[in-house]
Design an enzyme around this catalytic site. Structure first.
Site, mmCIF file in Angstrom:
data_model
loop_
_atom_site.group_PDB
_atom_site.id
_atom_site.type_symbol
_atom_site.label_atom_id
_atom_site.label_comp_id
_atom_site.label_asym_id
_atom_site.label_seq_id
_atom_site.Cartn_x
_atom_site.Cartn_y
_atom_site.Cartn_z
ATOM 1 N N LYS A 172 -12.951 -3.329 -3.733
ATOM 2 C CA LYS A 172 -11.802 -4.105 -4.230
ATOM 3 C C LYS A 172 -12.254 -5.529 -4.516
ATOM 4 O O LYS A 172 -12.844 -6.180 -3.649
ATOM 5 C CB LYS A 172 -10.678 -4.094 -3.185
ATOM 6 C CG LYS A 172 -9.428 -4.843 -3.647
ATOM 7 C CD LYS A 172 -8.257 -4.517 -2.746
ATOM 8 C CE LYS A 172 -7.008 -5.281 -3.159
ATOM 9 N NZ LYS A 172 -5.863 -4.968 -2.300
ATOM 10 N N ASN A 175 -7.404 -8.185 -5.958
ATOM 11 C CA ASN A 175 -6.797 -8.760 -4.755
ATOM 12 C C ASN A 175 -5.975 -9.994 -5.160
ATOM 13 O O ASN A 175 -5.782 -10.231 -6.346
ATOM 14 C CB ASN A 175 -7.915 -9.138 -3.763
ATOM 15 C CG ASN A 175 -7.465 -8.975 -2.322
ATOM 16 O OD1 ASN A 175 -6.374 -9.422 -1.967
ATOM 17 N ND2 ASN A 175 -8.268 -8.343 -1.493
ATOM 18 N N ASN A 203 -13.320 -3.823 1.133
ATOM 19 C CA ASN A 203 -12.626 -5.030 0.682
ATOM 20 C C ASN A 203 -13.551 -6.233 0.884
ATOM 21 O O ASN A 203 -13.871 -6.591 2.012
ATOM 22 C CB ASN A 203 -11.338 -5.201 1.490
ATOM 23 C CG ASN A 203 -10.563 -6.445 1.093
ATOM 24 O OD1 ASN A 203 -10.897 -7.100 0.098
ATOM 25 N ND2 ASN A 203 -9.554 -6.783 1.861
ATOM 26 N N ASN A 229 -8.826 -14.934 2.736
ATOM 27 C CA ASN A 229 -8.435 -15.487 4.030
ATOM 28 C C ASN A 229 -9.422 -15.253 5.172
ATOM 29 O O ASN A 229 -9.117 -15.555 6.321
ATOM 30 C CB ASN A 229 -7.055 -14.941 4.417
ATOM 31 C CG ASN A 229 -6.018 -15.285 3.366
ATOM 32 O OD1 ASN A 229 -5.964 -16.435 2.919
ATOM 33 N ND2 ASN A 229 -5.240 -14.307 2.923
ATOM 34 N N THR A 230 -10.575 -14.672 4.870
ATOM 35 C CA THR A 230 -11.641 -14.567 5.867
ATOM 36 C C THR A 230 -12.806 -15.381 5.327
ATOM 37 O O THR A 230 -13.359 -15.036 4.278
ATOM 38 C CB THR A 230 -12.053 -13.096 6.081
ATOM 39 O OG1 THR A 230 -10.944 -12.376 6.617
ATOM 40 C CG2 THR A 230 -13.226 -12.977 7.048
ATOM 41 N N SER A 249 -10.674 -10.621 -0.005
ATOM 42 C CA SER A 249 -9.578 -11.391 0.569
ATOM 43 C C SER A 249 -10.004 -12.844 0.679
ATOM 44 O O SER A 249 -11.112 -13.138 1.149
ATOM 45 C CB SER A 249 -9.210 -10.866 1.952
ATOM 46 O OG SER A 249 -8.413 -11.839 2.601
ATOM 47 N N ASN A 283 -0.078 -15.588 0.951
ATOM 48 C CA ASN A 283 -0.344 -15.175 2.334
ATOM 49 C C ASN A 283 -1.724 -15.626 2.772
ATOM 50 O O ASN A 283 -2.658 -15.687 1.986
ATOM 51 C CB ASN A 283 -0.176 -13.655 2.492
ATOM 52 C CG ASN A 283 -1.470 -12.896 2.273
ATOM 53 O OD1 ASN A 283 -2.305 -12.772 3.173
ATOM 54 N ND2 ASN A 283 -1.665 -12.416 1.043
ATOM 55 N N PHE A 329 -6.324 -10.795 7.963
ATOM 56 C CA PHE A 329 -6.654 -9.459 8.498
ATOM 57 C C PHE A 329 -6.185 -9.275 9.945
ATOM 58 O O PHE A 329 -6.952 -8.876 10.832
ATOM 59 C CB PHE A 329 -8.171 -9.187 8.460
ATOM 60 C CG PHE A 329 -8.769 -9.037 7.091
ATOM 61 C CD1 PHE A 329 -7.987 -8.787 5.977
ATOM 62 C CD2 PHE A 329 -10.159 -9.128 6.917
ATOM 63 C CE1 PHE A 329 -8.568 -8.639 4.709
ATOM 64 C CE2 PHE A 329 -10.751 -8.982 5.668
ATOM 65 C CZ PHE A 329 -9.949 -8.744 4.562
HETATM 66 C C1 LIG Z 1 1.106 -10.220 2.733
HETATM 67 C C2 LIG Z 1 -0.048 -9.580 2.019
HETATM 68 C C3 LIG Z 1 -1.095 -9.058 2.764
HETATM 69 C C4 LIG Z 1 -2.172 -8.457 2.101
HETATM 70 N N1 LIG Z 1 -3.173 -7.931 2.852
HETATM 71 C C5 LIG Z 1 -4.191 -7.299 2.231
HETATM 72 C C6 LIG Z 1 -5.203 -6.678 2.981
HETATM 73 O O1 LIG Z 1 -5.188 -6.663 4.203
HETATM 74 N N2 LIG Z 1 -6.224 -6.070 2.301
HETATM 75 C C7 LIG Z 1 -6.269 -6.042 0.929
HETATM 76 O O2 LIG Z 1 -7.205 -5.468 0.364
HETATM 77 N N3 LIG Z 1 -5.305 -6.607 0.194
HETATM 78 C C8 LIG Z 1 -4.277 -7.243 0.802
HETATM 79 N N4 LIG Z 1 -3.290 -7.806 0.050
HETATM 80 C C9 LIG Z 1 -3.412 -7.800 -1.425
HETATM 81 C C10 LIG Z 1 -2.641 -6.670 -2.060
HETATM 82 O O3 LIG Z 1 -3.155 -5.418 -1.659
HETATM 83 C C11 LIG Z 1 -2.720 -6.775 -3.602
HETATM 84 O O4 LIG Z 1 -4.058 -6.607 -4.012
HETATM 85 C C12 LIG Z 1 -2.220 -8.109 -4.111
HETATM 86 O O5 LIG Z 1 -1.105 -8.557 -3.368
HETATM 87 C C13 LIG Z 1 -1.801 -8.041 -5.585
HETATM 88 O O6 LIG Z 1 -0.771 -7.101 -5.785
HETATM 89 P P1 LIG Z 1 0.797 -7.531 -5.882
HETATM 90 O O7 LIG Z 1 0.870 -8.643 -6.884
HETATM 91 O O8 LIG Z 1 1.487 -6.285 -6.309
HETATM 92 O O9 LIG Z 1 1.185 -7.970 -4.535
HETATM 93 C C14 LIG Z 1 -2.204 -8.409 0.677
HETATM 94 C C15 LIG Z 1 -1.141 -8.937 -0.051
HETATM 95 C C16 LIG Z 1 -0.061 -9.514 0.592
HETATM 96 C C17 LIG Z 1 1.068 -10.071 -0.231
#
Ligand SMILES: Cc1cc2nc3c(=O)[nH]c(=O)nc-3n(C[C@H](O)[C@H](O)[C@H](O)COP(=O)(O)O)c2cc1C
Length: 369
Positions: free
Chosen positions: A222, A251, A179, A184-185, A182, A116, A120
């Site tokens: 995080k 993350n 956080n 993506n920022t 991420s 992804n 945000f």
């Molecule tokens: C589509 C998507 C959007 C996410 N958006 C955020 C976010 O806004 N903030 C954040 O801290 N983590 C975000 N994450 C990360 C998840 O919270 C998690 O840390 C990460 O996906 C690993 O866990 P998983 O393997 O169970 O997905 C996002 C993950 C996905 C797949």
């Protein structure tokens, strides 16, 4: 059943559309009292032995929903109904923003992964604070609020943006997450460097204490799985030094090592954060490393590639008090959280540990003894 439905229906649909559709159904179901009670009875059974405490908060179970699924706090009861014992909303930024242009979410089905670059997308701290303030919870759950930097705010002014979100949101948060991980920022992850992280966390702590009276809002950070091991240690030391309540590891990753050759190159080459099964090994490694460093002084939350009860149990043994998931929910469906809590109860019963708290970090302690 869900897997067949996924193959026939969701798999053919744009990933983000499928998310909104499924989330819409969940929210709708949670609004109908009879349905909500029935679904919660089936999917959110409570196991006495899984009762746990994290950063002073009592919880019914250790497994919750990771940030990013419910960015605007619109479906907390729906996710609690599905058995997630805590729901981390966000990431919420100081100001509202649309996120990156679509397409920005990709399914790597063969790898049980997602990529992804949402960036945000969220309604901003003022709107989310209003929604949380107006909320009447119908199912008891712990609500974490995850905050991040507004894209247009320069890195040098990041602290002010986080402080603004904290002032608006801390009062509505059972716990607060900074956080800085991420991918993506642009520039966000530079805030993980201790010189930048120290003043940021101190300012957020101060803002939370100033705006919330009568309780101390637990504060967590995080982190990314892409940090070098020395940097993981540095964050751990800083967290202890600042008296932080917890660290969430991890993350998504910008690395692509965990992927096999199963998914098409066109997909694996998409820019963004990779999550799901390929992240499992590194997330577990970072968690164990953190536990070896901080022990019980700081509460750890394990997330990244947790697909089933065994994965969740391994996180607990590695040092996690709480465990979260996101990507596997897309592939496993509505029984995901239930299967994890049920499997954890069985594993605890079969283990030499009398309580969940006793199991936390047992493997890592053995490894370093
Ligand atoms: C589509 C998507 C959007 C996410 N958006 C955020 C976010 O806004 N903030 C954040 O801290 N983590 C975000 N994450 C990360 C998840 O919270 C998690 O840390 C990460 O996906 C690993 O866990 P998983 O393997 O169970 O997905 C996002 C993950 C996905 C797949």
């Amino acid at each position: 059943m869900y897997k067949l439905f996924f193959q026939l229906f969701f798999k053919r649909m744009d990933t983000e559309r499928a998310h909104h559709l499924a989330f819409g159904w969940i929210r709708l179901a949670a609004r109908v009292p009879v349905l909500r009670t029935f679904v919660a009875a089936v999917l959110a059974p409570r196991y006495k032995e899984l009762r746990t405490e994290a950063f002073g908060l009592r919880m019914h179970g250790p497994f919750g929903l990771a940030a990013g699924f419910d960015k605007n706090a619109v479906g907390i009861d729906g996710m609690a109904m599905l058995g997630f014992d805590h729901v981390e909303i966000g990431t919420v930024t100081g100001e509202p923003q649309p996120g990156n242009p679509r397409k920005r979410l990709f399914r790597l089905v063969a790898d049980r992964a997602l990529i992804n670059r949402m960036g945000f997308n969220n309604e901003g701290s003022a709107a989310v604070a209003r929604r949380l303030a107006a909320r009447t919870p119908v199912l008891r759950t712990t609500v974490g609020v995850n905050i991040g930097k507004t894209k247009v705010v320069p890195e040098a002014e990041a602290v002010g943006d986080y402080v603004k979100s904290t002032e608006r949101l801390a009062a509505h948060a059972d716990y607060l997450v900074v956080n800085v991980s991420s991918p993506n920022t642009p520039g966000l992850r530079n805030l993980q460097a201790t010189e930048a992280l120290r003043p940021l966390l101190a300012a957020v702590r101060e803002a939370a204490d100033r705006t919330v009276t009568g309780r101390r809002v637990p504060l967590l950070v995080k982190i990314a799985p892409d940090l070098a091991d020395e940097d993981v240690d540095a964050v751990a030391d800083l967290a202890v030094e600042l008296g932080l309540d917890g660290i969430i590891a991890t993350n998504t990753t910008i690395a692509r090592d965990g992927l096999g050759l199963k998914s098409p190159r066109a997909l694996t080459g998409e820019t963004g954060g990779l999550s799901g099964a390929p992240l499992k090994a590194r997330s577990l490694e970072v968690l164990s490393r953190l536990y070896a460093r901080v022990g019980d002084r700081i509460t750890l939350v394990g997330v990244g590639g947790v697909e089933n009860a065994e994965d969740a149990w391994q996180r607990i043994l590695a040092g996690a008090t709480l465990v979260q998931g996101y990507s596997a929910f897309i592939y496993e469906g509505p029984f995901y959280a239930r299967a994890i809590h049920k499997g954890l109860a069985a594993r605890l019963a079969a283990s030499p540990h009398a309580t969940l708290a006793e199991a936390v970090g047992a493997e890592t302690r053995k490894a370093i003894a």
